[in-house]
Design an enzyme around this catalytic site. Structure first.
Site, PDB file in Angstrom:
ATOM      1  N   SER A 134       0.855  -1.180   0.000  1.00 37.45           N
ATOM      2  CA  SER A 134       0.000   0.000   0.000  1.00 37.45           C
ATOM      3  C   SER A 134       0.891   1.229   0.000  1.00 37.45           C
ATOM      4  O   SER A 134       2.023   1.192   0.504  1.00 37.45           O
ATOM      5  CB  SER A 134      -0.891   0.018   1.239  1.00 37.45           C
ATOM      6  OG  SER A 134      -1.546   1.262   1.391  1.00 37.45           O
ATOM      7  N   TYR A 147      -2.713  -0.579  10.608  1.00 34.35           N
ATOM      8  CA  TYR A 147      -2.586  -0.881   9.175  1.00 34.35           C
ATOM      9  C   TYR A 147      -1.268  -0.337   8.630  1.00 34.35           C
ATOM     10  O   TYR A 147      -0.530  -1.048   7.937  1.00 34.35           O
ATOM     11  CB  TYR A 147      -3.767  -0.263   8.436  1.00 34.35           C
ATOM     12  CG  TYR A 147      -3.728  -0.425   6.932  1.00 34.35           C
ATOM     13  CD1 TYR A 147      -4.092  -1.627   6.343  1.00 34.35           C
ATOM     14  CD2 TYR A 147      -3.337   0.627   6.113  1.00 34.35           C
ATOM     15  CE1 TYR A 147      -4.072  -1.778   4.965  1.00 34.35           C
ATOM     16  CE2 TYR A 147      -3.312   0.488   4.728  1.00 34.35           C
ATOM     17  CZ  TYR A 147      -3.680  -0.715   4.159  1.00 34.35           C
ATOM     18  OH  TYR A 147      -3.648  -0.856   2.800  1.00 34.35           O
TER      19      TYR A 147
END
Length: 276
Positions: A134, A147
């Site tokens: 990501s 995250y």
């Protein structure tokens, strides 16, 4: 013989789009899911072109069984490490069990699957391991600390695997999407609401504004994120290119965030810190 690939987290989003793109190109896909419904849906959609694996990244035995099954079937041209989850909330109040689960799935689970598939990958020429990271592994903000932590760790994991497997000709690639229009955003909003409900009045006063901003950002990402097939096209390019790049960005927001990540630390932190 058709080239064979494993795609984890194939129930929806980027994983399901990768399955569709690989099948369209004539490959056989081993698609991992966790539920009966997802297994039945894939079998209805693709028949013998897809073999479903029942795998949970929190279950070491299920990962080992799947690795043995794939290895027994023959060479594996590529692995797509896509399965993952996102746990929102202020780090001061995120339950440690939830934080550990975030790392277990998004980091340890990726390594466990890669290790399980290596015997089959070693039997193929020009094998690939493509991991979905990501842009949140380059730059971090408030309210999604678990995250971000997992995605930053995934960068180190991928870089080390790339270095270690290079002598065997196994290429390791990290794909770094920005916002992709998948079910992760509605789930993130629901999780944020649960976090909000569990905060004390004092904690809510301290972090409520940041949570609200994170919820607005998630809603915006759900509306404006690139479609999953865009990310899948990049993944398949990484799987099939003669000389794949070590990293691929997906989406204009990812490219912008990568530029932001290159700024001097003081300026970067000033731009990403929460506002009162």
């Amino acid at each position: 013989m058709k080239p064979s690939y494993v795609v984890t987290g194939a129930a929806g989003g980027i994983g399901r789009a990768c399955v569709a793109e690989l099948v369209r190109r004539g490959a056989h896909v081993w698609a991992s899911v966790r539920t009966d419904g997802d297994e039945a849906e894939l079998e209805r959609a693709y028949g013998e072109e897809v073999t479903v694996l029942r795998m949970d990244l929190r279950d070491a035995e299920s990962i080992a069984r799947c690795g043995q099954r794939v290895a027994a079937a023959g060479p594996l041209r590529g692995l797509v490490n896509n399965a993952g989850l996102a746990r929102p909330g202020p780090l001061e109040h995120v339950p440690l069990a939830a934080f550990r689960e975030q790392l277990e799935v998004n980091v340890t689970g990726q390594l466990a699957v890669t290790r399980a598939m290596l015997p089959a990958l070693r039997r193929a020429e020009s094998a690939r391991v493509v991991t979905i990271g990501s842009i949140g592994g380059r730059i971090a903000g408030p309210m999604v600390g678990p995250y971000h932590t997992s995605k930053f760790a995934l960068v180190g994991l991928t870089d080390s695997l790339r270095a270690e497997l290079a002598p065997e000709g196994i290429r390791v690639v990290l794909v770094e999407p920005g916002a992709v229009a998948t079910a992760i955003w509605p789930r993130a909003r629901e999780a944020a609401e649960e976090v909000r409900a569990g905060l004390s009045p004092a904690a809510l006063q301290r972090y409520g504004g940041q949570l609200a901003a994170a919820e607005r950002s998630a809603a915006r990402s759900a509306r404006t994120g690139v479609p999953p097939h865009r990310a899948a096209e990049t993944v398949v390019r990484a799987l099939t290119a003669r000389r794949p790049a070590p990293r691929y960005l997906v989406g204009g927001d990812a490219r912008l965030a990568a530029l932001l990540a290159s700024l001097p630390f003081r300026l970067r932190y000033r731009l990403t810190e929460a506002k009162r």
